[in-house]
Design an enzyme around this catalytic site. Structure first.
Site, PDB file in Angstrom:
ATOM      1  N   GLU A  98      -0.049  -2.697  -1.102  1.00 15.43           N
ATOM      2  CA  GLU A  98       0.746  -1.483  -1.263  1.00 15.43           C
ATOM      3  C   GLU A  98       1.182  -0.913   0.084  1.00 15.43           C
ATOM      4  O   GLU A  98       1.603   0.247   0.163  1.00 15.43           O
ATOM      5  CB  GLU A  98      -0.057  -0.424  -2.042  1.00 15.43           C
ATOM      6  CG  GLU A  98      -1.294   0.110  -1.346  1.00 15.43           C
ATOM      7  CD  GLU A  98      -2.533  -0.718  -1.602  1.00 15.43           C
ATOM      8  OE1 GLU A  98      -3.636  -0.163  -1.482  1.00 15.43           O
ATOM      9  OE2 GLU A  98      -2.419  -1.928  -1.927  1.00 15.43           O
ATOM     10  N   ASP A 105       1.569   3.632   3.119  1.00 14.17           N
ATOM     11  CA  ASP A 105       0.591   3.166   2.130  1.00 14.17           C
ATOM     12  C   ASP A 105       0.638   4.096   0.923  1.00 14.17           C
ATOM     13  O   ASP A 105       0.697   5.324   1.066  1.00 14.17           O
ATOM     14  CB  ASP A 105      -0.816   3.166   2.728  1.00 14.17           C
ATOM     15  CG  ASP A 105      -1.848   2.630   1.733  1.00 14.17           C
ATOM     16  OD1 ASP A 105      -1.996   1.395   1.667  1.00 14.17           O
ATOM     17  OD2 ASP A 105      -2.478   3.455   1.037  1.00 14.17           O
ATOM     18  N   ILE A 106       0.637   3.517  -0.290  1.00 15.65           N
ATOM     19  CA  ILE A 106       0.626   4.321  -1.519  1.00 15.65           C
ATOM     20  C   ILE A 106      -0.809   4.804  -1.750  1.00 15.65           C
ATOM     21  O   ILE A 106      -1.750   4.002  -1.839  1.00 15.65           O
ATOM     22  CB  ILE A 106       1.131   3.498  -2.716  1.00 15.65           C
ATOM     23  CG1 ILE A 106       2.564   2.995  -2.466  1.00 15.65           C
ATOM     24  CG2 ILE A 106       1.075   4.333  -4.002  1.00 15.65           C
ATOM     25  CD1 ILE A 106       3.081   2.045  -3.519  1.00 15.65           C
TER      26      ILE A 106
END
Length: 582
Positions: A506, A460-461
């Site tokens: 994301e 996950d960003i």
């Protein structure tokens, strides 16, 4: 080498012909006299008469032959039911021997072994010619054994037939045996000054889509694309499953590639349960297509190989041509064979199958033209004869058929390309070009259920919403694409067994399997550090968090995905920009 070709016109006329040959041999240099006998009719008494005359007049002569679907003399389709070709060899060391065996599916392997042993123990043999009754016989075993013959020996021949292609009966015969069905004749030719060379000519082109052989046993082809094999002929050609199936399907063989060889197989019949009977097996998993004859391609191929035959400087040429080619050309059957007679005396017959050794492997072909050229003595530089095909023109009907088939071929190729594009789009995330969630989920399920070692990395960003809110969605898309590029670059450079997909928003998922799964923690850390080094134009440096987990024995795939999500949550909760393994 001298060759005389003539039509059989009865016993008395034949006696006179043979006596003239005998007189010529007495007056000239000769070592071996060889007769080829080709008969369109299943008349054993006529064959026995011919053989008896040869034995009486020239006892030392060797002879062999078979029944055929048509005879070729002087390069043309003969109008005579029986044709005879006499070849007189002139070099004293030229040698010919003949063997004949009874054969069926149980005996074919043993026959092949005996022939190979004989050839391998006799270094004088340079060529082996074969006449065989193949209707109802699988040639896979005998071809496999004959392929073990020592290198450098030309191996070729044809399947006996009858003028009625629906007729199951066919005969072979020789000076080493009788005129009989269920038999094979081998003729061994060689000597220090004897030379032979062979070629295979097709010209048939693939048509339509690829199909996969999904079930076959021996010479029975049961299923193509998990459907009864006959259905491809009914669906695409509207050919019925009746007693005319063989005749109607003969010009449309199945074509496939085996190594460097292009092989065509024409079914010999269909069964009530819609299986196809073949004369040789096609292995399960083989990708096949239907094929059709393209006149222009055929003649261009003939021209190309004709020039090679010319360069060999033959003194005699033998042609084994599939009966399907005769039906294809119709009244123009001489189109592809007659030009060879301009190089050297050309003879042969129309077969139920053609045999040619390619490399080390003997392959049985259908709808093919096999050329064998012979010569005594070395080729003389500058003595070659030009191969001339001038004077042959296409009919309007054939031209239209050729162009229509080309249109179908191009349209099929375009459709396949479009379908491939659609299939790719169906499993690909449009922005990142990684797999979409549905595809990566399917991969995870399949791998876990296959008992492979599996590890998941969920990424996950960090604070991605700020990137979109502060710098806009274009910059956000750039960040997403950069992470996906990094993931694929790491997978490719490390060479691990892995697939990757966009899980949503994301979030990304990497699935690693096999022995590579144990290194999932290191791969995740490599991705984290690699992403930290990217300096985006507007957003600057960004970070990712990752969760890692390994599948347990007999674990439910859904529980595995929940656990890797928990690992990612733990990484976020612990401060982000880190990897957590659960």
């Amino acid at each position: 080498m001298k060759q005389i070709q003539f039509a059989y016109q009865g016993k008395e006329a034949f006696i006179q012909d043979v006596r003239k040959i005998k007189q010529w041999c007495h007056q000239n240099l000769s070592s071996v006299v060889m007769f080829d006998i080709y008969s369109e009719i299943l008349d054993k008494s006529a064959v026995d008469t011919i053989c008896s005359v040869i034995k009486t007049e020239i006892p030392q002569a060797v002879y062999s032959g078979c029944t055929t679907n048509g005879n070729i003399i002087q390069g043309e389709l003969s109008k005579s039911n029986i044709c005879i070709i006499c070849t007189v060899f002139e070099y004293p060391d030229t040698r010919i021997e003949v063997m004949q065996y009874r054969i069926d599916d149980d005996k074919s392997s043993q026959v092949g072994k005996q022939v190979v042993e004989y050839v391998n123990n006799n270094s004088w043999i340079k060529a082996v010619e074969m006449f065989i009754t193949i209707r109802g016989l699988s040639t896979t075993e005998i071809c496999g054994e004959l392929s073990k013959m020592r290198k450098g020996v030309e191996l070729f021949g044809g399947g006996a037939f009858a003028i009625d292609i629906d007729e199951q009966l066919a005969y072979v015969f020789s000076s080493a045996g009788e005129c009989e069905k269920g038999s094979v004749v081998f003729r061994f030719i060689g000597g220090d000054n004897f030379y032979a060379q062979t070629w295979q000519i097709s010209g048939w082109k693939p048509l339509g889509e690829h199909h996969t052989v999904t079930r076959s046993e021996g010479k029975v082809l049961y299923e193509i694309d998990n459907q009864p094999a006959f259905d491809v002929y009914y669906k695409y050609l509207n050919i019925e499953n009746d007693r005319y199936f063989f005749k109607n399907s003969l010009e449309f063989p199945l074509i496939y590639k085996k190594g460097e060889s292009i092989i065509m197989r024409a079914p010999t019949g269909s069964t009530p349960d819609r299986a196809l009977m073949m004369t040789a097996n096609i292995k399960e998993g083989t990708s096949v297509r239907m094929a059709y004859g393209d006149p222009e391609t055929i003649l261009r191929t003939v021209m190309s190989y004709g020039e090679q035959v010319s360069a060999f400087q033959p003194q005699a040429i033998r042609i084994f041509s599939c009966a399907a080619r005769k039906f294809f050309w119709g009244k123009m059957a001489d189109t592809e064979t007659k030009p060879f007679h301009g190089l050297a005396p050309t003879s042969g017959f129309y077969t139920s199958g053609e045999f040619l050794r390619s490399g080390d492997e003997l392959i049985q072909h259908n709808v093919t033209l096999v050329i064998a050229a012979f010569r005594e003595g070395e080729a003389v530089y500058g003595r070659g004869v030009d191969f001339n095909m001038r004077g042959f023109e296409f009919t309007k009907q054939i031209s239209v058929i050729s162009r229509l088939a080309n249109f179908i071929e191009v349209s099929t190729a375009e459709l396949e390309k479009a379908n491939q594009k659609l299939e790719k789009m169906a499993v690909t995330d449009g922005l990142t070009k990684l797999f979409n969630r549905m595809k990566i989920q399917d991969d995870i399920i399949d791998l876990v259920r296959s008992d492979e070692k599996v590890a998941l990395i969920m990424i996950d960003i960090d604070d991605f919403k700020k990137v979109n809110d502060t710098y806009g969605h274009d910059e956000g898309d750039l960040v997403l694409r950069s992470l996906s590029d990094l993931i694929m670059d790491v997978i490719n450079t490390t060479g691990i067994q892995a697939s990757a997909g966009r899980w949503g928003g994301e979030e990304f998922m990497v699935c690693i399997w096999g022995d590579d799964a144990q290194g999932a923690q290191q791969i995740a850390e490599q991705l984290r550090l690699g992403f930290n080094k990217i300096n985006f134009k507007d957003a600057g440096y960004q970070t990712i968090s990752a969760g890692v987990t390994h599948a347990q024995q007999d674990e439910d795939p859904e529980k595995l995905c929940i656990r890797v999500d928990d690992a990612l949550y733990a990484a976020k909760k612990a401060g982000k920009n880190r990897v957590v393994t659960l």
